[in-house]
Design a protein around this motif. Structure first.
Motif, PDB file in Angstrom:
ATOM      1  N   CYS A  12     -82.662  45.225  51.410  1.00 49.84           N
ATOM      2  CA  CYS A  12     -82.478  46.643  51.139  1.00 49.84           C
ATOM      3  C   CYS A  12     -81.807  47.306  52.337  1.00 49.84           C
ATOM      4  O   CYS A  12     -81.669  46.697  53.393  1.00 49.84           O
ATOM      5  N   ASP A  13     -81.415  48.571  52.169  1.00 47.87           N
ATOM      6  CA  ASP A  13     -80.872  49.295  53.310  1.00 47.87           C
ATOM      7  C   ASP A  13     -82.029  49.827  54.159  1.00 47.87           C
ATOM      8  O   ASP A  13     -83.197  49.725  53.779  1.00 47.87           O
ATOM      9  N   SER A  14     -81.703  50.376  55.304  1.00 49.76           N
ATOM     10  CA  SER A  14     -82.757  50.777  56.244  1.00 49.76           C
ATOM     11  C   SER A  14     -83.597  51.932  55.714  1.00 49.76           C
ATOM     12  O   SER A  14     -84.787  52.017  56.022  1.00 49.76           O
ATOM     13  N   ALA A  15     -83.026  52.817  54.889  1.00 49.86           N
ATOM     14  CA  ALA A  15     -83.798  53.932  54.332  1.00 49.86           C
ATOM     15  C   ALA A  15     -84.866  53.427  53.360  1.00 49.86           C
ATOM     16  O   ALA A  15     -86.030  53.859  53.411  1.00 49.86           O
ATOM     17  N   VAL A  16     -84.495  52.515  52.490  1.00 52.77           N
ATOM     18  CA  VAL A  16     -85.464  51.951  51.539  1.00 52.77           C
ATOM     19  C   VAL A  16     -86.498  51.113  52.281  1.00 52.77           C
ATOM     20  O   VAL A  16     -87.676  51.097  51.910  1.00 52.77           O
ATOM     21  N   LYS A  17     -86.091  50.457  53.342  1.00 53.40           N
ATOM     22  CA  LYS A  17     -87.048  49.670  54.119  1.00 53.40           C
ATOM     23  C   LYS A  17     -88.121  50.570  54.717  1.00 53.40           C
ATOM     24  O   LYS A  17     -89.293  50.205  54.753  1.00 53.40           O
ATOM     25  N   GLN A  18     -87.754  51.773  55.152  1.00 53.45           N
ATOM     26  CA  GLN A  18     -88.742  52.708  55.680  1.00 53.45           C
ATOM     27  C   GLN A  18     -89.711  53.146  54.595  1.00 53.45           C
ATOM     28  O   GLN A  18     -90.904  53.320  54.850  1.00 53.45           O
ATOM     29  N   ILE A  19     -89.230  53.300  53.372  1.00 52.54           N
ATOM     30  CA  ILE A  19     -90.110  53.615  52.238  1.00 52.54           C
ATOM     31  C   ILE A  19     -91.079  52.458  52.009  1.00 52.54           C
ATOM     32  O   ILE A  19     -92.272  52.659  51.803  1.00 52.54           O
ATOM     33  N   ILE A  20     -90.576  51.232  52.044  1.00 53.12           N
ATOM     34  CA  ILE A  20     -91.420  50.046  51.849  1.00 53.12           C
ATOM     35  C   ILE A  20     -92.481  49.964  52.941  1.00 53.12           C
ATOM     36  O   ILE A  20     -93.651  49.691  52.665  1.00 53.12           O
ATOM     37  N   LEU A  21     -92.093  50.229  54.184  1.00 52.03           N
ATOM     38  CA  LEU A  21     -93.070  50.195  55.282  1.00 52.03           C
ATOM     39  C   LEU A  21     -94.137  51.270  55.091  1.00 52.03           C
ATOM     40  O   LEU A  21     -95.309  51.039  55.388  1.00 52.03           O
ATOM     41  N   GLY A  22     -93.749  52.432  54.584  1.00 54.77           N
ATOM     42  CA  GLY A  22     -94.717  53.484  54.303  1.00 54.77           C
ATOM     43  C   GLY A  22     -95.674  53.094  53.182  1.00 54.77           C
ATOM     44  O   GLY A  22     -96.881  53.352  53.259  1.00 54.77           O
ATOM     45  N   LEU A  23     -95.142  52.464  52.136  1.00 59.03           N
ATOM     46  CA  LEU A  23     -95.991  52.008  51.031  1.00 59.03           C
ATOM     47  C   LEU A  23     -96.928  50.890  51.478  1.00 59.03           C
ATOM     48  O   LEU A  23     -98.029  50.746  50.949  1.00 59.03           O
ATOM     49  N   ASN A  24     -96.490  50.106  52.448  1.00 55.14           N
ATOM     50  CA  ASN A  24     -97.300  48.992  52.938  1.00 55.14           C
ATOM     51  C   ASN A  24     -98.596  49.479  53.592  1.00 55.14           C
ATOM     52  O   ASN A  24     -99.600  48.773  53.589  1.00 55.14           O
ATOM     53  N   GLU A  25     -98.597  50.677  54.138  1.00 58.20           N
ATOM     54  CA  GLU A  25     -99.809  51.212  54.764  1.00 58.20           C
ATOM     55  C   GLU A  25    -100.927  51.384  53.744  1.00 58.20           C
ATOM     56  O   GLU A  25    -102.101  51.307  54.084  1.00 58.20           O
ATOM     57  N   LYS A  26    -100.564  51.601  52.474  1.00 65.59           N
ATOM     58  CA  LYS A  26    -101.563  51.748  51.410  1.00 65.59           C
ATOM     59  C   LYS A  26    -102.011  50.393  50.861  1.00 65.59           C
ATOM     60  O   LYS A  26    -103.173  50.206  50.551  1.00 65.59           O
ATOM     61  N   GLY A  27    -101.056  49.441  50.710  1.00 62.67           N
ATOM     62  CA  GLY A  27    -101.356  48.224  49.990  1.00 62.67           C
ATOM     63  C   GLY A  27    -101.372  46.939  50.779  1.00 62.67           C
ATOM     64  O   GLY A  27    -101.885  45.933  50.306  1.00 62.67           O
ATOM     65  N   GLN A  28    -100.770  46.900  51.949  1.00 62.03           N
ATOM     66  CA  GLN A  28    -100.716  45.687  52.779  1.00 62.03           C
ATOM     67  C   GLN A  28    -100.136  44.495  52.017  1.00 62.03           C
ATOM     68  O   GLN A  28    -100.774  43.475  51.839  1.00 62.03           O
ATOM     69  N   PHE A  29     -98.883  44.636  51.562  1.00 62.70           N
ATOM     70  CA  PHE A  29     -98.230  43.563  50.819  1.00 62.70           C
ATOM     71  C   PHE A  29     -97.115  42.889  51.607  1.00 62.70           C
ATOM     72  O   PHE A  29     -96.590  41.875  51.178  1.00 62.70           O
ATOM     73  N   ILE A  30     -96.732  43.444  52.759  1.00 60.98           N
ATOM     74  CA  ILE A  30     -95.700  42.824  53.577  1.00 60.98           C
ATOM     75  C   ILE A  30     -96.289  41.634  54.321  1.00 60.98           C
ATOM     76  O   ILE A  30     -97.292  41.766  55.013  1.00 60.98           O
ATOM     77  N   ILE A  31     -95.655  40.483  54.157  1.00 62.20           N
ATOM     78  CA  ILE A  31     -96.078  39.276  54.859  1.00 62.20           C
ATOM     79  C   ILE A  31     -95.380  39.207  56.219  1.00 62.20           C
ATOM     80  O   ILE A  31     -96.004  38.914  57.230  1.00 62.20           O
ATOM     81  N   GLU A  32     -94.065  39.498  56.227  1.00 61.02           N
ATOM     82  CA  GLU A  32     -93.301  39.441  57.478  1.00 61.02           C
ATOM     83  C   GLU A  32     -92.140  40.428  57.414  1.00 61.02           C
ATOM     84  O   GLU A  32     -91.424  40.483  56.422  1.00 61.02           O
ATOM     85  N   ASP A  33     -91.975  41.201  58.467  1.00 62.15           N
ATOM     86  CA  ASP A  33     -90.837  42.096  58.625  1.00 62.15           C
ATOM     87  C   ASP A  33     -89.752  41.288  59.328  1.00 62.15           C
ATOM     88  O   ASP A  33     -89.854  40.983  60.514  1.00 62.15           O
TER      89      ASP A  33
END
Length: 68
Positions: A12-33
């Motif tokens: 994704c682009d960097s703007a969408v990645k920031q959205i994903i990182l924000g959503l990750n605070e709620k769900g903890q679904f990111i395995i690796e950045d």
């Protein structure tokens, strides 16, 4: 012992990645950045992540209303 995790690389682009990182605070679904445009996420969360991103992007899109 090696531990394998089933996941999906999201590009994704960097703007969408920031959205994903924000959503990750709620769900903890990111395995690796991985880098500025790639994130490795849990495969079971991809559909929900796609829906959440679409909803956020639709909320932040300018809409022209018909003037009748």
């Amino acid at each position: 012992m090696v531990k394998a995790v089933k996941g999906v690389v999201v590009e994704c682009d960097s703007a969408v990645k920031q959205i994903i990182l924000g959503l990750n605070e709620k769900g903890q679904f990111i395995i690796e950045d991985l880098d500025d445009t790639h994130v490795f996420v849990d495969a079971s969360c991809v559909d929900q992540l796609r829906e959440d991103i679409d909803q956020i992007l639709n909320e932040n899109t300018y809409k022209v209303e018909d003037a009748k």
